[in-house]
Write a protein that holds these residues in place. Structure first.
Motif, short mmCIF file in Angstrom:
data_model
loop_
_atom_site.label_atom_id
_atom_site.label_comp_id
_atom_site.label_asym_id
_atom_site.label_seq_id
_atom_site.Cartn_x
_atom_site.Cartn_y
_atom_site.Cartn_z
N MET A 97 0.84 -1.20 0.00
CA MET A 97 0.00 0.00 0.00
C MET A 97 0.88 1.25 0.00
SD MET A 97 -2.95 0.87 2.72
CE MET A 97 -4.47 0.74 1.84
N LEU A 98 0.69 2.10 -1.00
CA LEU A 98 1.41 3.38 -1.06
C LEU A 98 0.50 4.47 -0.52
CD1 LEU A 98 2.80 3.16 -4.73
CD2 LEU A 98 3.96 2.45 -2.62
N GLU A 99 1.01 5.28 0.36
CA GLU A 99 0.20 6.36 0.92
C GLU A 99 0.99 7.67 0.82
OE1 GLU A 99 -2.79 7.34 2.06
OE2 GLU A 99 -1.79 9.22 2.56
N ALA A 100 0.36 8.68 0.21
CA ALA A 100 1.06 9.95 -0.04
C ALA A 100 1.43 10.68 1.25
CB ALA A 100 0.17 10.85 -0.90
N GLY A 101 0.55 10.61 2.24
CA GLY A 101 0.78 11.39 3.45
C GLY A 101 1.59 10.64 4.48
N PRO A 102 1.97 11.34 5.54
CA PRO A 102 2.69 10.70 6.63
C PRO A 102 1.78 9.72 7.37
CG PRO A 102 2.82 13.11 6.77
CD PRO A 102 1.78 12.78 5.75
N ALA A 103 2.43 8.79 8.08
CA ALA A 103 1.68 7.80 8.86
C ALA A 103 1.46 8.31 10.28
CB ALA A 103 2.45 6.49 8.87
N SER A 104 1.21 9.59 10.41
CA SER A 104 1.15 10.21 11.73
C SER A 104 -0.15 9.91 12.47
CB SER A 104 1.33 11.71 11.59
OG SER A 104 0.38 12.20 10.68
#
Ligand SMILES: Cc1cc2nc3c(=O)[nH]c(=O)nc-3n(C[C@H](O)[C@H](O)[C@H](O)COP(=O)(O)OP(=O)(O)OC[C@H]3O[C@@H](n4cnc5c(N)ncnc54)[C@H](O)[C@@H]3O)c2cc1C
Ligand code: SF4
Length: 609
Positions: free
Chosen positions: A33-40
């Motif tokens: 899974m690619l996610e543009a945003g941070p994993a915050s």
């Protein structure tokens, strides 16, 4: 290009991507899974930092807890603007070309826009799938309510929807015998009950031959209430691995979020995660089969020129969310899912030249342009208690009048005039600055005013219009060189006539309930204006983007098939509300979740073949 090590590459960790990831990994498929945003939002302690961000923000818009990374910019309520000669409107993320302003936003952080959604989880009406056949407008879906009904049930359990079936049977909505929602309804607020007592049964005319009998009812909500037998509500989550667990955070999350506490800040952040967000589905995915790469902005879908198969997703991986520095990589799988949101899916496909042979791509962008109606109840009705809203009026969602004008539905606020005028702050400011009150007089005035504040949101249907579209323009790029969405948007007479009918209905309801209508001075509102039949409506967006890669039965006029598979790319699935041919009046997330689960089943079948 390296060999595929994953069965499926999913781009985007919002609700659509997360539900598919959960289902595929449960079937033993390997998912990247690619996610543009941070994993915050993965650790609860980091989530609390978002809460602090919200508390510290001067403007409390939907995005205020979720600041974007430089490489994953997002629209912000404060910078939505049409161009003027003085201000060419290139400051914000969207490039808006009008003639009307598109008034909605979304969030590009792991968890996506469900981080700040309200949680309204309505099913579409059976008639919404057959607009052309029944009302002679727009187009039919290539599937019907009965086909989607089992997936609605599954989506209601995945999201954790609170409602009672008996209250939700209207306008042909049917449920399997014995079925009920996983949790009991969120109880109606005191003001819901007062309004219901005053207006239930009121008949409101809807044109020459139609009328609707009003009933205030709670709506299905993606917020935890009392579970029904066998259902385990998912509260606050902490996605970090066992070794890395912060014991303090674990202790704090264990008893949080199991029930809605009525904090009244569902939008833009639920402090205890009693409201669903996509991080909850990711937390339940089988982590042995799931690799999440945050801070990875997909920038190109690589396609084999010969048969149109997708061969990889090119992405920009960054370490510092504040710097325009990244490394380019390619993710390879057997199948690909774009779940980046209706606007971002279209943008990514257009930037990958996939629109060359596909004129429908990016077109038919929809929303639910909405009006506010607000007034003062005849007595204190307990405003500012409970979730931001718990009930609505659904009677105007369907009927023969849809041949002539748009359908609409009302949300009834529990938060006074917060959304429409900025109360309670503005109410206090008015009393002090305009009326010179202070001390006991001020206290008495506020005590007599604030609990009487009533507000309704009037969300109006919009039909697909090919001229309403997302495009890209090489002149407008973000810090990573990716195109920014260019938006053309207008509100047609069909919707404007719906706004007029909705305003009329709101006035009738206020009059019946003895509510003093205060929503007449619309020129003072900071919302965009649109004129129709000698009236000016001030509208706002609902965040309900839809239609940009609509599904259909015919590749010539649609982008994806009924399983959300791209007609021109056999191993590419494009998911989310962008696939909706029409949207009716229901908030889109439950339907896009149901479609995502259906697509996941199709993917499992294809991947095992
Ligand atoms: C204020 C507000 C209130 C709302 N309330 C409701 C409601 O009550 N009920 C309802 O049904 N709907 C509501 N909505 C709409 C709801 O939030 C969306 O329908 C839903 O979240 C969309 O889900 P999605 O998974 O398609 O997209 P998103 O949730 O937006 O997720 C997309 C994900 O993809 C990621 N991404 C984007 N671009 C890229 C890229 N290039 N590469 C990698 N990753 C990428 C994003 O960071 C994000 O995590 C609301 C919206 C707003 C703005
Ligand atoms: S009312 Fe409060 S606890 Fe309940 S879902 Fe909304 S923010 Fe969360």
């Amino acid at each position: 290009m390296s060999e595929a090590t994953h069965d499926v590459v999913i781009v985007g960790a919002g609700v659509a991507g997360a539900l598919i990831a959960k289902r595929l990994t449960a079937a033993g498929l390997k998912v990247l899974m690619l996610e543009a945003g941070p994993a915050s939002t993965q650790r609860y302690t980091d989530y609390l930092a978002h809460l602090d961000h919200f508390h510290a923000a001067a403007a409390k818009g939907a995005e205020s807890p979720w600041p974007p990374a430089l490489g994953a910019p997002q629209p912000d309520s404060a910078d939505l603007a049409l161009p003027t000669p003085q201000l060419p409107a290139t400051n914000g993320y969207f490039i808006q070309r009008g003639p009307q302003l598109y008034g909605s936003t979304y969030t590009r952080t792991l968890g996506g826009s469900t981080l700040h959604w309200l949680g309204v989880s309505l099913r579409m009406l059976p008639e919404d799938f057959r607009m052309r056949t029944l009302h002679g407008v727009a187009r039919d879906w290539p599937l019907d309510y009965a086909t989607l009904a089992p997936y609605y049930e599954q989506a209601e359990h995945e999201i954790g929807v609170s409602a009672d079936v008996e209250e939700q049977r209207y306008h042909g909505l049917s449920f399997r015998p014995g079925y009920n929602y996983p949790m009991r309804r969120i109880p109606p607020s005191y003001s819901d009950q007062k309004l219901a007592a005053a207006v239930d049964g009121l008949r409101v005319p809807l044109g020459d031959d139609a009328e609707a009998a009003v009933r205030v009812r709670t709506y299905p909500a993606g917020r935890n209430s009392t579970p029904r037998r066998g259902y385990e509500p998912v509260g606050a989550v902490d996605l970090v691995g066992e070794d890395d667990r912060d014991s303090d955070a674990e202790a704090r999350t264990s008893d949080l979020g199991g029930r809605c506490q009525g904090n009244t800040s569902c939008t833009p952040i639920c402090p205890v995660q009693a409201k669903y967000n996509a991080g909850k589905s990711l937390a339940q995915a089988d982590r042995r089969y799931l690799t999440i790469v945050p801070q990875a902005v997909a920038c190109r879908v690589e396609v084999d020129g010969g048969d149109g198969r997708v061969t990889g997703i090119r992405y920009q991986h960054y370490a510092d969310p504040k710097a325009a520095v990244f490394e380019e990589k390619v993710a390879v799988g057997r199948f690909y899912v774009l779940a980046t949101h209706a606007v971002e899916n279209a943008k990514l496909m257009l930037a990958s030249d996939l629109g060359r042979d596909d004129d429908a791509l990016g077109r038919n962008l929809m929303d639910h342009p909405a009006l506010y109606a607000w007034g003062l109840a005849p007595a204190p009705w307990g405003a500012f208690r409970g979730p931001q809203s718990s009930s609505g009026i659904e009677e105007f969602r369907g009927g023969r009048f849809r041949a002539r004008h748009a359908a609409f539905r009302f949300d009834i606020g529990n938060d006074g005039w917060r959304a429409s005028t900025g109360a309670p702050d503005t109410t206090v400011a008015d009393a002090v600055l305009n009326r010179g009150l202070f001390g006991a007089k001020l206290r008495d005035d506020l005590a007599g005013t604030l609990p009487r504040q009533v507000r309704m949101s009037l969300a109006v249907e919009q039909l697909p219009d090919p001229g309403n579209r997302v495009t890209i323009d090489p002149a407008h790029r973000d810090a990573f060189g990716n195109p920014r969405p260019v938006i053309d948007y207008r509100i047609t007479d069909y919707t404007l006539a719906g706004m007029a009918a909705a305003s009329e209905a709101a006035r009738a309801i206020f009059a019946q309930a003895g509510i003093t209508d205060c929503s007449k001075t619309t020129t003072e509102l900071p919302f965009p204006a649109v004129d129709y039949a000698q009236q000016t409506f001030r509208y706002h967006g609902m965040g309900h983007f839809a239609g940009t890669h609509a599904m259909g039965a015919d590749p010539a006029s649609s982008v994806v098939d009924p399983d959300q598979r791209a007609w021109r790319h056999c191993n590419l699935f494009v998911v989310g509300s962008g696939s909706f041919p029409t949207m009716g009046t229901s908030n889109p997330t439950l339907t896009l979740a149901a479609l995502a689960l259906r697509t996941a089943d199709r993917l499992i079948t294809d991947a095992r073949r």
